[in-house]
Design a protein around this motif. Structure first.
Motif, PDB file in Angstrom:
ATOM      1  N   SER A  68       0.808  -1.220   0.000  1.00 42.29           N
ATOM      2  CA  SER A  68       0.000   0.000   0.000  1.00 42.29           C
ATOM      3  C   SER A  68       0.838   1.266   0.000  1.00 42.29           C
ATOM      4  O   SER A  68       0.315   2.349   0.230  1.00 42.29           O
ATOM      5  N   ASP A  81       2.901   2.530  -5.838  1.00 48.79           N
ATOM      6  CA  ASP A  81       2.859   1.578  -6.949  1.00 48.79           C
ATOM      7  C   ASP A  81       3.598   2.173  -8.154  1.00 48.79           C
ATOM      8  O   ASP A  81       3.093   3.083  -8.796  1.00 48.79           O
ATOM      9  N   ASN A 132       2.033   0.673 -11.813  1.00 48.87           N
ATOM     10  CA  ASN A 132       0.599   0.848 -12.075  1.00 48.87           C
ATOM     11  C   ASN A 132      -0.172  -0.450 -12.300  1.00 48.87           C
ATOM     12  O   ASN A 132      -0.933  -0.574 -13.259  1.00 48.87           O
ATOM     13  N   GLY A 182      -1.752  -1.529  -9.484  1.00 50.79           N
ATOM     14  CA  GLY A 182      -2.678  -1.457  -8.352  1.00 50.79           C
ATOM     15  C   GLY A 182      -2.076  -1.966  -7.048  1.00 50.79           C
ATOM     16  O   GLY A 182      -2.732  -1.951  -6.010  1.00 50.79           O
ATOM     17  N   ILE A 183      -0.819  -2.428  -7.113  1.00 50.73           N
ATOM     18  CA  ILE A 183      -0.152  -2.989  -5.926  1.00 50.73           C
ATOM     19  C   ILE A 183       1.175  -2.271  -5.721  1.00 50.73           C
ATOM     20  O   ILE A 183       1.977  -2.162  -6.667  1.00 50.73           O
ATOM     21  N   PRO A 237      -4.177   2.468   0.641  1.00 53.80           N
ATOM     22  CA  PRO A 237      -3.000   3.058   0.004  1.00 53.80           C
ATOM     23  C   PRO A 237      -2.657   4.452   0.534  1.00 53.80           C
ATOM     24  O   PRO A 237      -3.544   5.230   0.895  1.00 53.80           O
ATOM     25  N   ASN A 268      -6.789   8.017  -7.497  1.00 51.11           N
ATOM     26  CA  ASN A 268      -6.325   7.042  -6.493  1.00 51.11           C
ATOM     27  C   ASN A 268      -5.284   7.628  -5.534  1.00 51.11           C
ATOM     28  O   ASN A 268      -4.370   6.936  -5.079  1.00 51.11           O
ATOM     29  N   PHE A 275      -1.454   7.061  -5.686  1.00 51.79           N
ATOM     30  CA  PHE A 275      -0.803   5.782  -5.341  1.00 51.79           C
ATOM     31  C   PHE A 275      -0.562   4.957  -6.592  1.00 51.79           C
ATOM     32  O   PHE A 275       0.487   4.332  -6.765  1.00 51.79           O
ATOM     33  N   SER A 276      -1.541   4.950  -7.483  1.00 54.55           N
ATOM     34  CA  SER A 276      -1.464   4.109  -8.675  1.00 54.55           C
ATOM     35  C   SER A 276      -2.430   4.665  -9.708  1.00 54.55           C
ATOM     36  O   SER A 276      -3.446   5.276  -9.345  1.00 54.55           O
ATOM     37  N   PRO A 308      -6.585   0.431  -7.107  1.00 57.58           N
ATOM     38  CA  PRO A 308      -5.721  -0.280  -6.154  1.00 57.58           C
ATOM     39  C   PRO A 308      -6.372  -1.543  -5.581  1.00 57.58           C
ATOM     40  O   PRO A 308      -7.593  -1.675  -5.604  1.00 57.58           O
ATOM     41  N   TRP A 309      -5.550  -2.412  -5.043  1.00 58.63           N
ATOM     42  CA  TRP A 309      -6.017  -3.694  -4.489  1.00 58.63           C
ATOM     43  C   TRP A 309      -6.994  -3.495  -3.338  1.00 58.63           C
ATOM     44  O   TRP A 309      -7.838  -4.346  -3.090  1.00 58.63           O
TER      45      TRP A 309
END
Ligand code: GLC
Length: 555
Positions: A18, A21, A24, A26-27, A421, A429, A432-433, A437-438
């Protein structure tokens, strides 16, 4: 007094999934951390602790390791790790890894081999038992994540032990080969130059002989007397220290699950040469009544003071603690101990004043430096944490709570709160990504994010930077003798710390209303080192603190 680097240093825990990323998908990943090393340096933290980065099917987000010496592909490659380690060191910071040695993943080769047959050479790497007479599990032990701690294996007709999910079989530390495998893995990383390990649920590694049933004494006692603190535990820890950790300029930080202030010395007293420090659960759990997902949480300041005190007294001059108020297993610090609405910024800053002036190594968790708050997940489909999901699914069967209440409990105490995240900026997001994200980003990312706070001299972020810098310049914060002032006051936490000629007075108002604190003349004449408001009202011998105001005076 030993002035080891890990005592004065501030530990910053990264939950890599989190954090940031870079590709890109999502993790979060290792290159994402590399991109943010300058940011981490700017916080004035000293030691980065990475939650597990090893190969794992992620049943418990990496706390289920399938190869101790390989990097989880989602996180990157060994080259990425080497670069991360080198750059961290070049910036004058250290890096520790998360050693999950009580159990591995069911996809680890040791376990896939062990399952093949009773005479497989790896069989004895795990705890296997015959069914009870009625064919059920061999005893009444419960998994920390719900249900029996035993899973039936159809192939061999035996049960294996898993104190966490059934995909996390417990390793059999009685077997010297298991211990040697773990030590080898530790050496692999230490030889690369890592600076130590956080040791996941380490008090659980030695199991009680004959696997006796747990008596009906409540979860906390069962944990201490049945699951943790097993008969050969200290022998193993001494061996691990002697064979591995002591041979390097490295330290061990234990997750003190099932340790209480009376037996803590057995783990961390200097002369025992086992572990360098531990964080206990008494503060982390002090708002949780009767275990997670049970009753509504209650915060009682005098209780918190007494917990700090009893631990301080217990380890005084003999051992060392780490001091954590939040991590990836608990809801967000400001939402639990502060006021994450009206006094969000003030209380987040005040909590850091408290944490940074308690004894022990300061251990902060990612996102707390911008005051990240709990998240409200509207549907169980958005929940990712296996502990919360197990609780929810179990509740579907028992119908103890309505589904809405179960989700409310998850939102209040669930681990996803701390795992959302990092909110880097107000873009998609939270920066973060670019991909979904996850786990959902907290919807408050437009108001709470790094970029915004970076540009604001009064932000929580800049307060963290400033306070951590001041802390480095004053050993009294870390090593001072602690003296309580007005212990029974249920709104104010006031104390003094003294080291040689240096003295500081810390006064914290835990109320969302003003509070008066009488102080000595010398304190009034002192210099204000830290204040989370722009001013401080003094009337004769009294300081009038605003809601969640916290000050450090240098006498
Ligand atoms: C520790 C970790 C937690 C994990 C558990 C099992 O408590 O902090 O996240 O689920 O151990 O490894």
């Amino acid at each position: 007094m030993e002035l080891s680097w890990f005592k004065k240093g501030t530990i910053y825990q990264i939950y890599p999934r989190s954090f940031n990323d870079s590709d890109n998908d999502g993790i979060g990943d290792l290159r994402g951390i590399i991109e943010k090393l300058e940011y981490l340096k700017s916080l004035n933290v000293d030691i980065l602790w990475l939650s597990p980065i090893f190969s794992s099917p992620n049943d418990d987000n990496g706390y289920d390791i399938s190869d101790y010496c390989a990097i989880m592909p989602e996180f990157g490659t060994m080259d990425d790790f080497d670069e991360l380690l080198e750059k961290t060191h070049n910036l004058g910071m250290r890096l520790i890894l998360d050693l999950v040695a009580n159990h591995c993943s069911d996809e680890h080769r040791w376990f896939t081999e062990a399952k093949k047959s009773k005479d497989n050479p790896y069989r004895d790497y795990f705890h296997w038992q015959q069914p009870a007479e009625d064919g059920g599990p061999p005893n009444n032990w419960m998994s920390f994540f719900g249900g029996s701690a035993w899973e039936y294996d159809h192939n061999s007709g035996e049960y294996f032990l898993h104190l966490f999910t059934k995909r996390q079989p417990d390793l059999n530390w009685e077997n010297p080969k298991v211990r040697e495998e773990i030590y080898e893995a530790m050496r692999f990383w230490l030889d690369k130059g890592v600076d130590g390990f956080r040791m996941d649920v380490i008090p659980l590694i030695s199991k009680r002989e004959g696997y006796p049933n747990a008596p009906d004494i409540g979860f906390r006692k069962i944990l201490e007397d049945v699951y943790a603190n097993g008969p050969r535990l200290h022998e193993y820890l001494q061996e691990m220290n002697k064979e591995v950790v002591s041979k390097y300029d490295a330290f061990s930080l234990a997750e003190g699950v099932g340790i209480n202030h009376n037996n803590a010395g057995l783990y961390i007293d200097y002369d025992r040469k086992e572990l360098d420090m531990l964080y206990h659960f008494d503060i982390l759990e002090c708002t949780i009544v009767n275990g997670k997902f049970e009753e509504a949480s209650v915060f009682d300041l005098v209780n918190m003071k007494s917990i700090f005190k009893k631990w301080r007294d217990a380890v005084h001059q003999k051992g060392w603690l780490a001091n954590a108020m939040g991590n990836h297993d608990f809801a967000r610090m400001v939402s639990r101990f502060g006021n994450d609405e009206q006094y969000w910024s003030e209380s987040a800053k005040m909590l850091l004043i408290m944490q940074s002036t308690q004894n022990g190594t300061l251990n902060i968790y990612q996102g707390d430096e911008i005051g990240m708050t709990n998240i409200v997940l509207d549907s169980i489909d958005d929940v990712r944490d296996v502990q919360s999901l197990n609780f929810y699914n179990e509740n579907l069967k028992t119908k103890k709570h309505s589904n809405t209440s179960a989700l409310e409990m998850i939102n209040r105490e669930g681990r996803d709160n701390a795992r959302t995240p990092i909110q880097w900026n107000s873009e998609i997001n939270g920066g973060f990504s670019e991909k979904e994200p996850w786990l959902k980003v907290n919807s408050n990312y437009k108001t709470i994010n790094v970029e915004k706070q970076d540009n604001d001299p009064h932000s929580i972020l800049n307060f963290y930077r400033h306070l951590l810098k001041i802390r480095k310049e004053h050993d009294v914060f870390v090593f001072g003798e602690f003296e309580e002032l007005d212990f029974n006051n249920s709104n104010l936490y006031a104390y003094k710390k003294v080291l040689g000629e240096d003295e500081i007075i810390v006064i914290l108002n835990f109320g969302d209303f003003q509070n008066d604190c009488k102080v000595s003349e010398s304190a009034l004449k002192g210099k204000v080192l830290i204040n989370n408001y722009s001013d401080m009202k003094i009337y004769e011998d009294t300081i009038r603190l605003k809601p969640y105001q916290g000050v450090i005076l240098k006498v």
